[in-house]
Design a protein around this motif. Structure first.
Motif, PDB file in Angstrom:
ATOM      1  N   LYS A 103      37.028  51.272  60.272  1.00 47.89           N
ATOM      2  CA  LYS A 103      36.096  51.999  59.416  1.00 47.89           C
ATOM      3  C   LYS A 103      35.364  53.118  60.160  1.00 47.89           C
ATOM      4  O   LYS A 103      34.800  54.007  59.527  1.00 47.89           O
ATOM      5  N   TYR A 104      35.369  53.034  61.487  1.00 47.79           N
ATOM      6  CA  TYR A 104      34.674  54.041  62.281  1.00 47.79           C
ATOM      7  C   TYR A 104      35.697  54.949  62.958  1.00 47.79           C
ATOM      8  O   TYR A 104      36.621  54.469  63.629  1.00 47.79           O
ATOM      9  N   ILE A 105      35.515  56.262  62.799  1.00 49.01           N
ATOM     10  CA  ILE A 105      36.474  57.211  63.357  1.00 49.01           C
ATOM     11  C   ILE A 105      36.508  57.138  64.879  1.00 49.01           C
ATOM     12  O   ILE A 105      37.570  57.283  65.487  1.00 49.01           O
ATOM     13  N   HIS A 106      35.360  56.906  65.511  1.00 55.54           N
ATOM     14  CA  HIS A 106      35.359  56.851  66.973  1.00 55.54           C
ATOM     15  C   HIS A 106      36.220  55.695  67.480  1.00 55.54           C
ATOM     16  O   HIS A 106      36.868  55.806  68.529  1.00 55.54           O
ATOM     17  N   GLU A 107      36.285  54.602  66.741  1.00 56.73           N
ATOM     18  CA  GLU A 107      37.159  53.493  67.125  1.00 56.73           C
ATOM     19  C   GLU A 107      38.625  53.863  66.926  1.00 56.73           C
ATOM     20  O   GLU A 107      39.483  53.526  67.756  1.00 56.73           O
ATOM     21  N   THR A 108      38.899  54.567  65.839  1.00 55.87           N
ATOM     22  CA  THR A 108      40.271  55.008  65.568  1.00 55.87           C
ATOM     23  C   THR A 108      40.762  55.979  66.635  1.00 55.87           C
ATOM     24  O   THR A 108      41.884  55.866  67.129  1.00 55.87           O
ATOM     25  N   VAL A 109      39.899  56.940  67.004  1.00 53.46           N
ATOM     26  CA  VAL A 109      40.261  57.924  68.019  1.00 53.46           C
ATOM     27  C   VAL A 109      40.475  57.241  69.371  1.00 53.46           C
ATOM     28  O   VAL A 109      41.435  57.548  70.089  1.00 53.46           O
ATOM     29  N   THR A 110      39.595  56.316  69.720  1.00 57.11           N
ATOM     30  CA  THR A 110      39.728  55.585  70.987  1.00 57.11           C
ATOM     31  C   THR A 110      41.044  54.819  71.042  1.00 57.11           C
ATOM     32  O   THR A 110      41.758  54.839  72.049  1.00 57.11           O
ATOM     33  N   GLU A 111      41.373  54.148  69.949  1.00 59.67           N
ATOM     34  CA  GLU A 111      42.627  53.397  69.878  1.00 59.67           C
ATOM     35  C   GLU A 111      43.827  54.332  70.005  1.00 59.67           C
ATOM     36  O   GLU A 111      44.795  54.041  70.719  1.00 59.67           O
ATOM     37  N   TYR A 112      43.734  55.475  69.350  1.00 66.32           N
ATOM     38  CA  TYR A 112      44.820  56.452  69.365  1.00 66.32           C
ATOM     39  C   TYR A 112      45.035  57.007  70.768  1.00 66.32           C
ATOM     40  O   TYR A 112      46.170  57.114  71.252  1.00 66.32           O
ATOM     41  N   ILE A 229      36.399  61.940  53.877  1.00 64.44           N
ATOM     42  CA  ILE A 229      35.992  60.928  54.855  1.00 64.44           C
ATOM     43  C   ILE A 229      35.497  59.674  54.154  1.00 64.44           C
ATOM     44  O   ILE A 229      35.782  58.540  54.568  1.00 64.44           O
ATOM     45  N   LYS A 230      34.769  59.864  53.053  1.00 64.16           N
ATOM     46  CA  LYS A 230      34.262  58.721  52.294  1.00 64.16           C
ATOM     47  C   LYS A 230      35.413  57.907  51.693  1.00 64.16           C
ATOM     48  O   LYS A 230      35.402  56.672  51.724  1.00 64.16           O
ATOM     49  N   VAL A 231      36.421  58.596  51.151  1.00 60.81           N
ATOM     50  CA  VAL A 231      37.558  57.914  50.530  1.00 60.81           C
ATOM     51  C   VAL A 231      38.378  57.150  51.575  1.00 60.81           C
ATOM     52  O   VAL A 231      38.782  56.004  51.352  1.00 60.81           O
ATOM     53  N   VAL A 232      38.594  57.766  52.727  1.00 59.24           N
ATOM     54  CA  VAL A 232      39.468  57.165  53.749  1.00 59.24           C
ATOM     55  C   VAL A 232      38.773  56.050  54.510  1.00 59.24           C
ATOM     56  O   VAL A 232      39.347  54.979  54.737  1.00 59.24           O
ATOM     57  N   LEU A 238      29.824  56.335  56.320  1.00 59.06           N
ATOM     58  CA  LEU A 238      29.957  57.784  56.153  1.00 59.06           C
ATOM     59  C   LEU A 238      29.065  58.567  57.114  1.00 59.06           C
ATOM     60  O   LEU A 238      29.529  59.503  57.778  1.00 59.06           O
ATOM     61  N   GLU A 239      27.791  58.208  57.200  1.00 63.39           N
ATOM     62  CA  GLU A 239      26.868  58.974  58.034  1.00 63.39           C
ATOM     63  C   GLU A 239      27.268  58.939  59.505  1.00 63.39           C
ATOM     64  O   GLU A 239      27.243  59.951  60.199  1.00 63.39           O
ATOM     65  N   LYS A 243      28.535  62.228  61.687  1.00 59.12           N
ATOM     66  CA  LYS A 243      27.829  62.601  62.916  1.00 59.12           C
ATOM     67  C   LYS A 243      28.807  62.688  64.078  1.00 59.12           C
ATOM     68  O   LYS A 243      28.755  63.612  64.907  1.00 59.12           O
ATOM     69  N   PHE A 244      29.728  61.727  64.154  1.00 62.34           N
ATOM     70  CA  PHE A 244      30.730  61.735  65.226  1.00 62.34           C
ATOM     71  C   PHE A 244      31.605  62.996  65.149  1.00 62.34           C
ATOM     72  O   PHE A 244      31.863  63.641  66.153  1.00 62.34           O
ATOM     73  N   ILE A 245      32.028  63.338  63.940  1.00 62.42           N
ATOM     74  CA  ILE A 245      32.855  64.540  63.755  1.00 62.42           C
ATOM     75  C   ILE A 245      32.068  65.799  64.124  1.00 62.42           C
ATOM     76  O   ILE A 245      32.572  66.688  64.811  1.00 62.42           O
ATOM     77  N   ALA A 246      30.805  65.869  63.676  1.00 60.16           N
ATOM     78  CA  ALA A 246      29.982  67.028  63.962  1.00 60.16           C
ATOM     79  C   ALA A 246      29.740  67.185  65.472  1.00 60.16           C
ATOM     80  O   ALA A 246      29.785  68.290  66.016  1.00 60.16           O
TER      81      ALA A 246
END
Length: 247
Positions: A103-112, A229-232, A238-239, A243-246
């Motif tokens: 659910k968190y992009i930073h976790e997805t990016v780290t895994e990737y 981002i909300k849908v995915v 979301l917040e 923030k991570f993307i920004a």
């Protein structure tokens, strides 16, 4: 590169045609430190003509061929999977950052990024082993190739910033209908339009996405990106994700 059946070539990128039984052995040899050293002696320029390649000596060692074939298959698979994760690939299916269950992009990016590092380590080990087998086949000691040490195969280096830029690019593709969260691969690049392909994330109706400093249109690029981002990833994270993307 290993070309599958049906591929074409031009003068800027020659091809080697060989018996199926030895084609991967030849690929391993041409990518070895030994072949690089000989090629640099024959022609120390950027491009190698077919005549220069034809002068390369080669020894076919059938005793190590099975192991080399297995290693080459592994290298080809890693390189192809890496290339297919970019939008330039014909076989691009979906941004790898939207396929994760996290659910968190930073976790997805780290895994990737960790998966990329693991693939790089495998390629490093494969190249070292290929050099060992080729040198052994030629009766050459590794110490005789001073200055020609095993180097990493070039696959796309992963950074957090690049991963986010790729995600934004894919998101814009979904906004225009080039891609869809409901279907893998290229969905629309001309031809007949099918609205039913975009149920999870509707496409911009007028095919115009404003880019403004301030919020003015409800369908501007920032608003639609937030919706994506909300849908995915879900509204509850979301917040944090924005923030991570920004950042």
């Amino acid at each position: 590169r290993y070309y599958p059946q049906g591929m074409l070539f031009d003068v800027g990128s020659h091809c080697v045609f060989a018996n199926h039984n030895i084609i991967k052995y030849i690929a391993a040899y041409l990518n070895s430190n030994l072949a690089e050293m000989i090629l640099n002696m024959l022609n120390p320029t950027l491009n190698f003509s077919s005549g220069v390649i034809g002068k390369l000596p080669i020894i076919i060692n059938h005793e190590v061929m099975a192991e080399i074939d297995e290693i080459v298959d592994d290298c080809i698979l890693i390189a192809k999977n890496d290339w297919d994760e970019t939008e330039l690939s014909w076989d691009f299916s979906k941004s790898p950052l939207v396929e994760s269950s996290k659910k968190y992009i930073h976790e997805t990016v780290t895994e990737y990024i960790n998966n990329y590092k693991q693939s790089s380590l495998v390629l490093d080990r494969n190249e070292i082993r290929i050099n060992e087998l080729i040198n052994m086949s030629f009766g050459i000691n590794d110490n005789e190739l001073i200055g020609y040490k095993a180097k990493s195969t070039i696959i796309h280096q992963r950074t957090t910033k690049e991963d986010i830029l790729h995600l934004i690019s894919y998101t814009v593709g979904c906004m225009f209908g080039r891609y869809s969260l409901d279907k893998e691969g290229l969905v629309y690049a001309g031809g007949e339009w099918d609205t039913t392909q975009y149920k999870t994330l509707p496409v911009d109706r007028d095919n115009i996405i404003p880019i403004l400093d301030d919020e003015y249109f409800e369908d501007d690029i920032v608003g639609r990106f937030v919706t994506f981002i909300k849908v995915v990833y879900g509204s509850d994270t979301l917040e944090e994700n924005l923030k991570f993307i920004a950042d």
